[in-house]
Design a protein around this motif. Structure first.
Motif, mmCIF file in Angstrom:
data_model
loop_
_atom_site.group_PDB
_atom_site.id
_atom_site.type_symbol
_atom_site.label_atom_id
_atom_site.label_comp_id
_atom_site.label_asym_id
_atom_site.label_seq_id
_atom_site.Cartn_x
_atom_site.Cartn_y
_atom_site.Cartn_z
ATOM 1 N N GLY A 9 -10.432 -4.379 0.675
ATOM 2 C CA GLY A 9 -10.869 -3.280 1.509
ATOM 3 C C GLY A 9 -9.830 -3.032 2.592
ATOM 4 N N ILE A 10 -10.194 -2.304 3.643
ATOM 5 C CA ILE A 10 -9.213 -1.999 4.688
ATOM 6 C C ILE A 10 -8.690 -3.273 5.336
ATOM 7 N N ALA A 11 -9.516 -4.318 5.453
ATOM 8 C CA ALA A 11 -9.067 -5.559 6.083
ATOM 9 C C ALA A 11 -8.018 -6.251 5.232
ATOM 10 N N GLY A 12 -8.325 -6.466 3.950
ATOM 11 C CA GLY A 12 -7.383 -7.161 3.080
ATOM 12 C C GLY A 12 -6.117 -6.377 2.844
ATOM 13 N N LEU A 13 -6.240 -5.066 2.625
ATOM 14 C CA LEU A 13 -5.057 -4.228 2.421
ATOM 15 C C LEU A 13 -4.175 -4.204 3.661
ATOM 16 N N SER A 14 -4.796 -4.068 4.833
ATOM 17 C CA SER A 14 -4.015 -4.047 6.081
ATOM 18 C C SER A 14 -3.319 -5.379 6.315
ATOM 19 N N LEU A 15 -3.999 -6.481 6.000
ATOM 20 C CA LEU A 15 -3.379 -7.787 6.186
ATOM 21 C C LEU A 15 -2.210 -7.970 5.217
ATOM 22 N N ALA A 16 -2.371 -7.527 3.983
ATOM 23 C CA ALA A 16 -1.269 -7.621 3.031
ATOM 24 C C ALA A 16 -0.063 -6.831 3.529
ATOM 25 N N TRP A 17 -0.307 -5.647 4.052
ATOM 26 C CA TRP A 17 0.765 -4.814 4.622
ATOM 27 C C TRP A 17 1.433 -5.514 5.804
ATOM 28 N N ALA A 18 0.609 -6.027 6.738
ATOM 29 C CA ALA A 18 1.162 -6.666 7.934
ATOM 30 C C ALA A 18 1.960 -7.915 7.589
ATOM 31 N N LEU A 19 1.489 -8.705 6.640
ATOM 32 C CA LEU A 19 2.207 -9.924 6.252
ATOM 33 C C LEU A 19 3.502 -9.590 5.528
ATOM 34 N N TYR A 20 3.461 -8.603 4.635
ATOM 35 C CA TYR A 20 4.687 -8.198 3.947
ATOM 36 C C TYR A 20 5.750 -7.779 4.962
ATOM 37 N N LYS A 21 5.343 -7.034 5.991
ATOM 38 C CA LYS A 21 6.287 -6.590 7.016
ATOM 39 C C LYS A 21 6.887 -7.768 7.774
ATOM 40 N N ARG A 22 6.235 -8.924 7.728
ATOM 41 C CA ARG A 22 6.735 -10.117 8.406
ATOM 42 C C ARG A 22 7.426 -11.066 7.438
ATOM 43 N N GLY A 23 7.710 -10.599 6.240
ATOM 44 C CA GLY A 23 8.482 -11.381 5.281
ATOM 45 C C GLY A 23 7.705 -12.400 4.496
ATOM 46 N N VAL A 24 6.368 -12.252 4.442
ATOM 47 C CA VAL A 24 5.517 -13.218 3.756
ATOM 48 C C VAL A 24 5.246 -12.744 2.331
ATOM 49 N N ALA A 25 5.259 -13.672 1.369
ATOM 50 C CA ALA A 25 4.838 -13.370 0.003
ATOM 51 C C ALA A 25 3.315 -13.320 -0.025
ATOM 52 N N VAL A 26 2.758 -12.249 -0.585
ATOM 53 C CA VAL A 26 1.318 -12.026 -0.540
ATOM 54 C C VAL A 26 0.779 -11.832 -1.942
ATOM 55 N N SER A 27 -0.377 -12.429 -2.204
ATOM 56 C CA SER A 27 -1.143 -12.112 -3.408
ATOM 57 C C SER A 27 -2.526 -11.646 -2.964
ATOM 58 N N LEU A 28 -2.958 -10.501 -3.491
ATOM 59 C CA LEU A 28 -4.195 -9.860 -3.057
ATOM 60 C C LEU A 28 -5.141 -9.742 -4.241
ATOM 61 N N PHE A 29 -6.364 -10.256 -4.078
ATOM 62 C CA PHE A 29 -7.339 -10.331 -5.159
ATOM 63 C C PHE A 29 -8.554 -9.458 -4.852
ATOM 64 N N ASP A 30 -9.044 -8.779 -5.881
ATOM 65 C CA ASP A 30 -10.296 -8.051 -5.749
ATOM 66 C C ASP A 30 -11.031 -8.088 -7.081
ATOM 67 N N GLN A 31 -12.363 -8.136 -7.023
ATOM 68 C CA GLN A 31 -13.144 -8.223 -8.249
ATOM 69 C C GLN A 31 -13.171 -6.910 -9.030
ATOM 70 N N GLY A 32 -12.761 -5.822 -8.402
ATOM 71 C CA GLY A 32 -12.707 -4.524 -9.057
ATOM 72 C C GLY A 32 -11.309 -3.955 -9.007
ATOM 73 N N PRO A 33 -11.162 -2.664 -9.252
ATOM 74 C CA PRO A 33 -9.847 -2.039 -9.096
ATOM 75 C C PRO A 33 -9.407 -2.074 -7.636
ATOM 76 N N ILE A 34 -8.141 -1.844 -7.396
ATOM 77 C CA ILE A 34 -7.599 -1.805 -6.039
ATOM 78 C C ILE A 34 -7.026 -0.412 -5.782
ATOM 79 N N PRO A 35 -7.633 0.382 -4.870
ATOM 80 C CA PRO A 35 -8.833 0.062 -4.095
ATOM 81 C C PRO A 35 -10.096 0.138 -4.955
ATOM 82 N N ASN A 36 -11.111 -0.570 -4.514
ATOM 83 C CA ASN A 36 -12.355 -0.698 -5.253
ATOM 84 C C ASN A 36 -13.374 0.321 -4.731
ATOM 85 N N PRO A 37 -13.840 1.250 -5.574
ATOM 86 C CA PRO A 37 -14.785 2.254 -5.093
ATOM 87 C C PRO A 37 -16.096 1.682 -4.587
#
Length: 366
Positions: A9-37
């Motif tokens: 959701g907005i929290a996980g997506l925003s965190l993935a964005w913020a971490l990537y901008k800080r040079g962190v390798a990120v893996s993001l999981f969701d039980q549905g499509p991304i974004p999940n309706p």
């Protein structure tokens, strides 16, 4: 460093964005499509504003929230925010304007009282009977939520962030730093649970404190007589004795939306999203009491969503175990504050900010 995030959701997506901008390798999981309706983050629009009244602390955080979105717009190459201003209408004897004025003055946000005559002229679609007081404030508008999460997901994919759609996370070990998704183990240095209404399934300690709440929204088509008024309307909050309704006008291709901030505190994230008569009744009753000629409005959709709420409506962002974090919003406020809270957590994860200060900061207590 590698960080695994549960929930897109907005929290996980925003965190993935913020971490990537800080040079962190990120893996993001969701039980549905991304974004999940199914996620509550997928919506036409959400309110953002500077004033928070009795919810002290968040007003001071909001300039940083707007700045975080500005950084996001720069990366996305598009702005999904429309400033509209905001009208606050009270149908009870509560001095909303007085409670908000000091905070708005401190933030240098314009505000002034509205007379019944002004409401009748500018907001003829709002019922005047029962209005005790009203005021308007700047520094407010609409975030086009569905467009934001869609573009964030696209940006992450373009930057080769590791996305795992249709990956149901069955277990998280916040001490050892791994999760199990679709029967497979994924190791990371840090695991963040940002699973919204599914939080309790992965972090049972949240039970009773961070509670799923089934909420219902109505999307409406205004009658022709009010089409022009709605096309120029601000965001509206209307507080009555039995409701705390928020109304977002149909702007930039979206629909008129009304919801009620009164939390049901029932259900689980895995429940269906089919609105029942019992779901609809309180929101419809609020709408009937607020909107003039409500019988002339066409209902386009009734939508059920789930928030995770706390008693004090404050974010819960805290470390768990030796290698885990919980990132939980505090109701619908989660969208407007998503990128700034995620940025603060990202700083703590990479060691740019003390871990110990994050829980109080995210809860706007320090």
């Amino acid at each position: 460093m590698k960080v695994a995030i549960v929930g897109a959701g907005i929290a996980g997506l925003s965190l993935a964005w913020a971490l990537y901008k800080r040079g962190v390798a990120v893996s993001l999981f969701d039980q549905g499509p991304i974004p999940n309706p199914v996620s509550s983050s997928v919506d036409d629009h959400r309110i953002t504003r500077h004033t928070y009244g009795s919810l002290t602390g968040y007003g001071e955080l909001m300039p940083h929230a707007f700045a975080a979105y500005d950084r996001l717009w720069a990366d996305l190459g598009v702005t999904h925010y429309l400033p509209t201003g905001m009208a606050y209408i009270a149908r009870t004897d509560v001095d909303w304007h007085g409670a908000a004025a000091e905070e708005l003055d401190r933030l240098k946000i314009s505000h002034r009282a509205l007379s019944l005559g002004e409401i009748a002229e500018r907001l003829p679609m709002i019922r005047q009977d029962g209005i005790v007081s009203a005021f308007e404030a700047g520094g407010a508008g609409m975030l086009f939520a569905g467009r934001i999460v869609a573009d964030l997901a696209r940006w992450l994919e373009e930057h080769l962030v590791e996305l795992h759609p249709h990956s149901r996370v069955e277990a998280v070990d916040p001490d050892a730093g791994y999760l199990i998704a679709n029967g497979m183990r994924h190791d990371a240095d840090v695991v963040v649970i940002a699973a919204g209404a599914w939080l309790q399934e992965l972090h049972p300690a949240a039970a009773g404190r961070m509670v799923p709440s089934r909420q219902t929204l109505l999307y409406l088509k205004p009658p022709a007589a009010f089409a022009n008024a709605w096309a120029n309307a601000p965001v509206i909050v209307d507080q009555g004795s039995g409701h705390g309704a928020y109304i977002l006008p149909p702007r930039n291709g979206t629909r008129l939306k009304i919801g009620d901030h009164t939390f049901t505190r029932v259900g689980t994230g895995g429940d269906d999203r089919i609105a029942t008569a019992a779901d609809i009744a309180p929101v419809r009753t609020a709408a009937e009491g607020i909107l003039a000629q409500f019988g002339d409005y066409e209902t386009l959709e009734t939508k059920v969503c789930y928030y995770t709420v706390t008693d004090d409506e404050r974010f819960v962002v805290e470390p768990i175990g030796g290698a885990g974090w919980v990132l939980s919003a505090c109701s619908g406020h989660g969208f407007k504050l998503g990128p700034v809270i995620a940025s603060g957590l990202a700083d703590a994860i990479v060691g740019a900010r003390p871990v110990a200060e994050i829980p109080a900061w995210a809860a706007a207590r320090g």
